[in-house]
Design a protein around this motif. Structure first.
Motif, mmCIF file in Angstrom:
data_model
loop_
_atom_site.group_PDB
_atom_site.id
_atom_site.type_symbol
_atom_site.label_atom_id
_atom_site.label_comp_id
_atom_site.label_asym_id
_atom_site.label_seq_id
_atom_site.Cartn_x
_atom_site.Cartn_y
_atom_site.Cartn_z
ATOM 1 N N SER A 41 7.963 -37.582 4.669
ATOM 2 C CA SER A 41 7.096 -38.363 5.991
ATOM 3 C C SER A 41 7.118 -39.222 5.481
ATOM 4 O O SER A 41 6.549 -40.123 6.945
ATOM 5 C CB SER A 41 5.937 -37.640 5.693
ATOM 6 N N TRP A 42 7.847 -40.060 4.759
ATOM 7 C CA TRP A 42 7.614 -41.664 5.334
ATOM 8 C C TRP A 42 8.891 -42.557 5.429
ATOM 9 O O TRP A 42 8.659 -43.046 7.164
ATOM 10 C CB TRP A 42 7.292 -42.037 3.617
ATOM 11 N N SER A 43 10.374 -41.475 5.758
ATOM 12 C CA SER A 43 11.368 -42.261 6.114
ATOM 13 C C SER A 43 11.752 -41.685 7.132
ATOM 14 O O SER A 43 12.148 -41.975 8.126
ATOM 15 C CB SER A 43 12.487 -42.385 4.978
ATOM 16 N N GLY A 44 11.929 -40.358 7.570
ATOM 17 C CA GLY A 44 11.891 -39.098 8.619
ATOM 18 C C GLY A 44 13.226 -38.560 8.149
ATOM 19 O O GLY A 44 13.986 -37.953 8.643
ATOM 20 N N ASN A 45 13.330 -39.067 6.789
ATOM 21 C CA ASN A 45 14.807 -38.693 6.477
ATOM 22 C C ASN A 45 14.584 -37.214 6.063
ATOM 23 O O ASN A 45 14.013 -36.953 4.953
ATOM 24 C CB ASN A 45 15.576 -39.506 5.652
ATOM 25 N N PHE A 46 16.272 -36.437 5.632
ATOM 26 C CA PHE A 46 15.539 -35.111 5.227
ATOM 27 C C PHE A 46 16.477 -35.535 3.815
ATOM 28 O O PHE A 46 17.597 -35.804 3.746
ATOM 29 C CB PHE A 46 16.940 -34.107 6.151
ATOM 30 N N THR A 47 15.780 -34.761 2.771
ATOM 31 C CA THR A 47 16.054 -34.930 1.229
ATOM 32 C C THR A 47 16.592 -33.177 1.094
ATOM 33 O O THR A 47 16.284 -32.421 0.931
ATOM 34 C CB THR A 47 15.306 -35.555 -0.005
ATOM 35 N N LEU A 48 17.153 -32.792 0.517
ATOM 36 C CA LEU A 48 18.542 -31.910 -0.326
ATOM 37 C C LEU A 48 17.377 -31.485 -1.421
ATOM 38 O O LEU A 48 16.933 -31.784 -2.054
ATOM 39 C CB LEU A 48 19.384 -31.762 -0.802
ATOM 40 N N ASN A 49 16.492 -29.996 -0.888
ATOM 41 C CA ASN A 49 15.683 -29.489 -2.016
ATOM 42 C C ASN A 49 16.243 -29.098 -3.145
ATOM 43 O O ASN A 49 16.337 -28.599 -4.505
ATOM 44 C CB ASN A 49 15.126 -28.541 -0.890
ATOM 45 N N LYS A 50 17.179 -28.205 -2.475
ATOM 46 C CA LYS A 50 18.176 -26.549 -3.315
ATOM 47 C C LYS A 50 19.205 -26.012 -3.010
ATOM 48 O O LYS A 50 19.185 -26.058 -0.951
ATOM 49 C CB LYS A 50 16.806 -25.205 -3.099
ATOM 50 N N ALA A 51 20.121 -26.129 -3.256
ATOM 51 C CA ALA A 51 21.681 -25.447 -2.896
ATOM 52 C C ALA A 51 21.964 -24.279 -3.644
ATOM 53 O O ALA A 51 22.307 -24.570 -4.778
ATOM 54 C CB ALA A 51 22.125 -26.479 -2.857
ATOM 55 N N TYR A 52 22.367 -23.221 -3.087
ATOM 56 C CA TYR A 52 23.014 -21.643 -3.887
ATOM 57 C C TYR A 52 24.301 -21.134 -3.112
ATOM 58 O O TYR A 52 24.371 -22.084 -1.806
ATOM 59 C CB TYR A 52 22.195 -20.934 -3.643
ATOM 60 N N ARG A 53 25.283 -21.071 -4.022
ATOM 61 C CA ARG A 53 26.032 -19.927 -2.885
ATOM 62 C C ARG A 53 26.567 -19.250 -3.549
ATOM 63 O O ARG A 53 25.339 -18.410 -4.282
ATOM 64 C CB ARG A 53 27.546 -20.308 -4.444
ATOM 65 N N LEU A 54 26.472 -17.676 -2.260
ATOM 66 C CA LEU A 54 26.217 -16.128 -2.342
ATOM 67 C C LEU A 54 28.255 -16.219 -2.279
ATOM 68 O O LEU A 54 28.565 -16.802 -1.513
ATOM 69 C CB LEU A 54 25.901 -15.983 -1.340
ATOM 70 N N GLY A 55 28.327 -14.665 -2.921
ATOM 71 C CA GLY A 55 29.696 -14.309 -3.204
ATOM 72 C C GLY A 55 29.514 -13.547 -1.769
ATOM 73 O O GLY A 55 28.773 -13.376 -0.836
ATOM 74 N N PRO A 56 30.937 -13.231 -1.443
ATOM 75 C CA PRO A 56 31.054 -11.819 0.116
ATOM 76 C C PRO A 56 29.876 -10.931 -0.968
ATOM 77 O O PRO A 56 29.407 -10.713 0.404
ATOM 78 C CB PRO A 56 32.128 -11.882 -0.317
ATOM 79 N N THR A 57 29.707 -10.172 -1.875
ATOM 80 C CA THR A 57 28.942 -9.411 -1.408
ATOM 81 C C THR A 57 27.620 -9.136 -1.567
ATOM 82 O O THR A 57 26.611 -8.992 -1.157
ATOM 83 C CB THR A 57 28.953 -8.532 -3.288
ATOM 84 N N SER A 58 26.699 -10.702 -2.036
ATOM 85 C CA SER A 58 25.307 -11.318 -2.000
ATOM 86 C C SER A 58 25.955 -11.435 -0.619
ATOM 87 O O SER A 58 24.296 -11.199 -0.116
ATOM 88 C CB SER A 58 25.103 -12.666 -2.935
ATOM 89 N N LEU A 59 26.298 -11.886 0.190
ATOM 90 C CA LEU A 59 26.024 -12.190 1.391
ATOM 91 C C LEU A 59 25.457 -10.772 2.446
ATOM 92 O O LEU A 59 25.024 -11.056 2.625
ATOM 93 C CB LEU A 59 27.413 -13.267 2.222
ATOM 94 N N LYS A 60 26.262 -9.930 1.951
ATOM 95 C CA LYS A 60 26.467 -8.436 2.771
ATOM 96 C C LYS A 60 24.808 -8.094 2.142
ATOM 97 O O LYS A 60 24.596 -7.539 3.262
ATOM 98 C CB LYS A 60 27.259 -7.623 2.219
ATOM 99 N N THR A 61 24.320 -7.935 1.323
ATOM 100 C CA THR A 61 23.481 -7.690 0.281
ATOM 101 C C THR A 61 22.542 -8.491 1.264
ATOM 102 O O THR A 61 21.238 -7.608 1.840
ATOM 103 C CB THR A 61 23.395 -8.529 -1.411
ATOM 104 N N LEU A 62 22.346 -10.324 1.426
ATOM 105 C CA LEU A 62 20.877 -10.579 2.038
ATOM 106 C C LEU A 62 21.356 -10.348 3.831
ATOM 107 O O LEU A 62 20.030 -10.167 4.228
ATOM 108 C CB LEU A 62 21.856 -11.967 1.942
ATOM 109 N N LYS A 63 22.574 -10.008 4.244
ATOM 110 C CA LYS A 63 22.386 -9.557 5.719
ATOM 111 C C LYS A 63 21.410 -8.998 5.903
ATOM 112 O O LYS A 63 20.572 -8.122 7.023
ATOM 113 C CB LYS A 63 23.492 -9.732 5.850
ATOM 114 N N ASP A 64 22.303 -7.626 4.460
ATOM 115 C CA ASP A 64 21.268 -6.338 5.076
ATOM 116 C C ASP A 64 19.598 -6.316 5.008
ATOM 117 O O ASP A 64 18.939 -5.850 5.687
ATOM 118 C CB ASP A 64 21.751 -5.095 4.549
ATOM 119 N N GLY A 65 19.644 -6.593 3.669
ATOM 120 C CA GLY A 65 18.215 -7.510 3.919
ATOM 121 C C GLY A 65 17.175 -7.624 4.807
ATOM 122 O O GLY A 65 16.186 -7.492 5.492
#
Length: 167
Positions: A41-65
């Motif tokens: 809110s002070w600078s207006g810049n974006f700061t990375l909060n969290k970053a995760y890697r999903l494999g092909p199976t996890s991506l399919k599960t998330l899409k279905d979800g």
């Protein structure tokens, strides 16, 4: 390990009550990376909060979800019930751990998608580490959830970005 990025897209948060202000999805050949950013809110810049890697199976599960959640939103708009239900679980790795070690099951973290339906027809969907109070992504808006589904499917919120990657 080199990953060819097929698509990089950005979805901006529409509500200030959300855990994130911006979500980035990068779809590669064998991995998908999802990152959340908060706006300072002070600078207006974006700061990375969290970053995760999903494999092909996890991506399919998330899409279905996400697809299941969209159906539940429609049902709750018809029946107006208050309920909480786990939609799916999938494994992820923190992006930096994955970049350093590659995929190691012992370093993977189980994530869960939880749907909260309300008696007024509204909803909240949280994606978070299993058995944790910390929240990775929150959706309270149908358009944001549809936009996230499109990002996971390789579509962009911005057609100009799609045109660039098609070239």
């Amino acid at each position: 390990m080199k990953i060819k990025l097929a698509l990089i897209v950005i979805l901006f948060g529409l509500l200030t009550t959300q855990a994130q202000d911006k979500i980035t999805v990068a779809v590669g050949t064998n991995s998908t990376f999802i990152e959340t950013y908060n706006k300072n809110s002070w600078s207006g810049n974006f700061t990375l909060n969290k970053a995760y890697r999903l494999g092909p199976t996890s991506l399919k599960t998330l899409k279905d979800g996400v697809k299941t959640s969209l159906k539940w939103i429609e049902l709750n708009n018809s029946y107006y019930k208050t309920f909480q239900k786990e939609v799916c679980r999938f494994k992820t790795m923190e992006k930096e751990s994955f970049k350093f070690h590659g995929y190691v099951d012992e370093f993977a973290e189980e994530m869960t998608m939880i749907f909260y339906g309300e008696s007024d027809g509204s909803f909240k969907i949280e994606i978070k580490p299993y058995n944790s109070y910390s929240i990775f992504i929150t959706f309270t808006n149908l358009d944001m959830l549809r936009g996230f589904k499109d990002l996971l499917d390789g579509k962009s919120a911005n057609n100009e970005i799609d045109d660039i990657f098609k070239k």
